[in-house]
Design an enzyme around this catalytic site. Sequence first.
Site, short mmCIF file in Angstrom:
data_model
loop_
_atom_site.label_atom_id
_atom_site.label_comp_id
_atom_site.label_asym_id
_atom_site.label_seq_id
_atom_site.Cartn_x
_atom_site.Cartn_y
_atom_site.Cartn_z
N HIS A 1 -5.46 -4.73 8.79
CA HIS A 1 -6.35 -3.65 9.23
C HIS A 1 -7.61 -3.56 8.37
O HIS A 1 -7.62 -3.98 7.21
CB HIS A 1 -5.62 -2.30 9.20
CG HIS A 1 -5.20 -1.88 7.83
ND1 HIS A 1 -6.07 -1.32 6.90
CD2 HIS A 1 -4.00 -1.94 7.20
CE1 HIS A 1 -5.42 -1.05 5.79
NE2 HIS A 1 -4.16 -1.43 5.93
N GLU B 1 -10.58 -1.70 6.14
CA GLU B 1 -10.44 -0.79 5.00
C GLU B 1 -10.15 0.64 5.46
O GLU B 1 -10.79 1.15 6.37
CB GLU B 1 -11.74 -0.80 4.18
CG GLU B 1 -11.70 0.13 2.97
CD GLU B 1 -13.08 0.35 2.39
OE1 GLU B 1 -13.35 -0.17 1.30
OE2 GLU B 1 -13.90 1.07 3.02
N SER B 2 -9.17 1.29 4.81
CA SER B 2 -8.87 2.69 5.13
C SER B 2 -9.60 3.61 4.16
O SER B 2 -10.13 3.16 3.14
CB SER B 2 -7.36 2.94 5.04
OG SER B 2 -6.95 3.03 3.69
N SER B 3 -9.60 4.89 4.49
CA SER B 3 -10.25 5.87 3.61
C SER B 3 -9.60 5.87 2.23
O SER B 3 -10.27 6.05 1.21
CB SER B 3 -10.18 7.27 4.23
OG SER B 3 -8.83 7.62 4.52
N CYS C 1 -1.63 3.90 -0.68
CA CYS C 1 -1.56 4.48 0.66
C CYS C 1 -0.16 4.37 1.26
O CYS C 1 0.43 5.36 1.67
CB CYS C 1 -2.59 3.80 1.56
SG CYS C 1 -2.93 4.70 3.08
N GLY C 2 0.36 3.15 1.32
CA GLY C 2 1.72 2.97 1.83
C GLY C 2 1.93 3.54 3.22
O GLY C 2 1.22 3.19 4.16
N GLU D 1 3.06 -0.78 6.22
CA GLU D 1 2.76 -1.19 4.86
C GLU D 1 3.96 -0.92 3.95
O GLU D 1 4.87 -0.16 4.31
CB GLU D 1 1.52 -0.40 4.37
CG GLU D 1 1.04 -0.69 2.95
CD GLU D 1 0.76 -2.16 2.70
OE1 GLU D 1 1.75 -2.93 2.59
OE2 GLU D 1 -0.42 -2.54 2.59
N HIS E 1 6.11 0.86 1.29
CA HIS E 1 6.21 2.29 0.93
C HIS E 1 6.06 2.41 -0.59
O HIS E 1 6.91 1.93 -1.34
CB HIS E 1 7.57 2.84 1.37
CG HIS E 1 7.67 4.33 1.38
ND1 HIS E 1 7.31 5.09 0.29
CD2 HIS E 1 8.07 5.21 2.33
CE1 HIS E 1 7.51 6.38 0.57
NE2 HIS E 1 7.96 6.47 1.81
N ARG F 1 2.90 -3.22 -9.43
CA ARG F 1 1.95 -3.86 -8.52
C ARG F 1 2.21 -5.36 -8.39
O ARG F 1 2.03 -5.93 -7.32
CB ARG F 1 0.52 -3.64 -9.00
CG ARG F 1 0.03 -2.22 -8.84
CD ARG F 1 -1.39 -2.07 -9.39
NE ARG F 1 -2.34 -2.93 -8.70
CZ ARG F 1 -2.93 -2.64 -7.55
NH1 ARG F 1 -2.66 -1.49 -6.96
NH2 ARG F 1 -3.79 -3.46 -7.00
#
EC number: 5.4.2.11
Length: 253
Positions: free
Chosen positions: A11, A13-15, A23-24, A89, A91, A116
Amino acid sequence: MATHRLVMVRHGESSWNQENRFCGWFDAELSEKGAEEAKRGATAIKDAKIEFDICYTSVLKRAIRTLWTILDVTDQMWVPVVRTWRLNERHYGGLTGLNKAETAAKHGEEQVKIWRRSFDTPPPPMDEKHNYYASISKDRRYAGLKPEELPTCESLKDTIARALPFWNEEIAPKIKAGKRVLIAAHGNSLRGIVKHLEGMSDQAIMELNLPTGIPIVYELNQELKPTKPMRFLGDEETVRKAMEAVAAQGKAK
């Protein structure tokens, strides 16, 4: 000899990507940049004249909206879409909503690096007091999951373990039957598919970070093994930057 083609896209880029937050399973929207990335990826697919018979995505809007954009731009909005939590994604548990600086301050930089970079070490679980517990764990889109299926945190190993059965049982048979498949999902669920296709080691997949919004094309044989390396779709500059970013993943920062 290649007999099948598979297209995958992470996807845009998310906010929360933009704010550098974990984000997960939080249902973040695409950022303005992410929406543009999705359009650019969609245009690359259109220019390549690639058609689809069935599409797969997660139940998170950043992936769904990326898929919508691709189907809209390529005039294929009628193509069937299957949404599944198994392509969600990773969690991030108790880290959800924190940015890197906050996480390092709270848990220490060394511990954050382990979470990470480790293949099989999960972050701390999301407990009922967490700000996003109710909005994620109690969301009706997960009402059909068994208690043992609903995670409170996941390692990359855990993420792959719940994504791969869906690949094996649902997606792979469709490809073998000749269906032209598009998967719009997330960095870690797509990593699981890439690891499976290419037979990559746990360490190698940890060092691979797929770029956002850039379609990845695989040519596969009858056993669904790649006949050539993954190929990025887009203009020369976009593809060059994507390849450089992927090549640099394993190097020390």
